[in-house]
Write an enzyme that holds these catalytic residues in place. Structure first.
Site, PDB file in Angstrom:
ATOM      1  CB  SER A 160      17.240  10.520 -35.893  1.00 23.24           C
ATOM      2  OG  SER A 160      17.758  11.345 -36.996  1.00 23.24           O
TER       3      SER A 160
ATOM      4  CE1 TYR B 227      17.146   6.346 -39.718  1.00 15.62           C
ATOM      5  CE2 TYR B 227      16.716   8.554 -39.582  1.00 15.62           C
ATOM      6  CZ  TYR B 227      17.205   7.484 -39.106  1.00 15.62           C
ATOM      7  OH  TYR B 227      18.221   7.676 -38.085  1.00 15.62           O
TER       8      TYR B 227
END
Length: 299
Positions: A151, A164
């Site tokens: 990401s 995350y």
């Protein structure tokens, strides 16, 4: 080669001035920034590709939702023998796509070690490590490629995302280490860093965000509730809802990036399928001093 094309003349762009001073000699100065209203032009060409044949096998994790299902169908159409879902033994392991991932939001004081941090790390980080270690001998024999879908938040963190972000930073580091190790043996490693695709990956819907937020608030210690207050907490949740509703629904840039990593003789180390805002912010955050990026995006 990556370049940028302005949508308007620089003189017509909105400006932001950053003032600074030298604490040693007292000198003062300023930097003038134009807003990121320009279009990044990605001139990378997906060249040096090979035509995969039916004997080439690839394992795709996280098949049940998000990028996984679309990616598996696309790779199958390209001629790959696709194994999707759980790790299984295959005769010729030409590629691995670590795509499985979950997410959780919340400030550091709002999120618990268990289950929040542990669950996210178990899938995003340790799942990637375990899957790669299990499949790596087959990849090495086939001089294949290991791809991890990370990401942009593995390169730049943001508030309300520690569970995350730390796992994605870990995936980036693990992939770099692995790339150094397998290169002398002919293996390849690539990382795909998507931007905001929450609208497609279904990690968060409005009902799920509210359910997580209500449970989080109910489980907070009384002292933390008093320190932050419900108004601040609700504002953080509202920002999360806005972020999740603003993502792209077109996953084709991610699919193309993963496919190129698997089929190219010389894949890029990192791919950046993301919108213009994310593209600019990631480069400012990773290439400029932290004091400058903090002043632009935090202060």
């Amino acid at each position: 080669m990556l370049t940028a094309r302005f949508s308007r003349p620089p003189s017509q762009l909105p400006r932001k001035t950053l003032n600074f001073s030298d604490r040693v000699n007292g000198a003062r100065g300023s930097l003038l920034f134009h807003s990121a209203s320009f279009v990044p032009v990605d001139r990378r060409t997906y060249a040096a590709s090979v035509n995969p044949v039916g004997s080439k096998a690839v394992l795709v994790t996280g098949f049940d939702s998000g990028f996984g299902f679309s990616l598996a169908k696309h790779l199958h159409s390209e001629g790959f023998l696709v194994f999707a879902g759980y790790l299984m033994k295959v005769r010729d392991g030409s590629g691995l796509v670590n795509n499985a991932g979950i997410s959780m939001f919340g400030d550091v004081e709002f999120t618990s070690m268990e289950p929040t941090y542990k669950e996210v790390a178990e899938v995003n980080l340790w799942g990637t490590v375990r899957g790669t270690k299990s499949f790596l001998p087959l990849i090495q024999r086939a001089t294949g490629c290991a791809v991890s879908v990370s990401s942009r938040l593995g390169r730049m963190a943001h508030a309300a995302g520690p569970p995350y972000c730390i796992t994605r930073f870990g995936v980036e580091a693990f992939s770099d280490c692995l790339r150094y190790e397998v290169h002398p043996l002919g293996g390849k490693v690539g990382v795909v860093e998507p931007g905001n695709f929450n609208a497609t990956t279904s990690l968060y819907g409005a009902e799920r965000i509210q359910a997580i937020a209500n449970k989080m608030w109910d489980e907070l210690p009384e002292g933390v509730r008093k320190d932050y207050g419900r108004k601040y907490f609700d504002e953080r949740v509202a920002k999360m809802e806005t972020y999740c509703n603003s993502g792209s629904t077109d996953t084709s840039p991610v699919i193309r990036a993963v496919t190129h990593t698997l089929t190219s003789a010389t894949p890029y180390t990192r791919y950046h399928p993301m919108n213009h805002y994310c593209w600019v912010r990631m480069r400012i955050t990773t290439h400029l001093p932290g004091a400058i990026s903090d002043r632009i995006y935090i202060h």
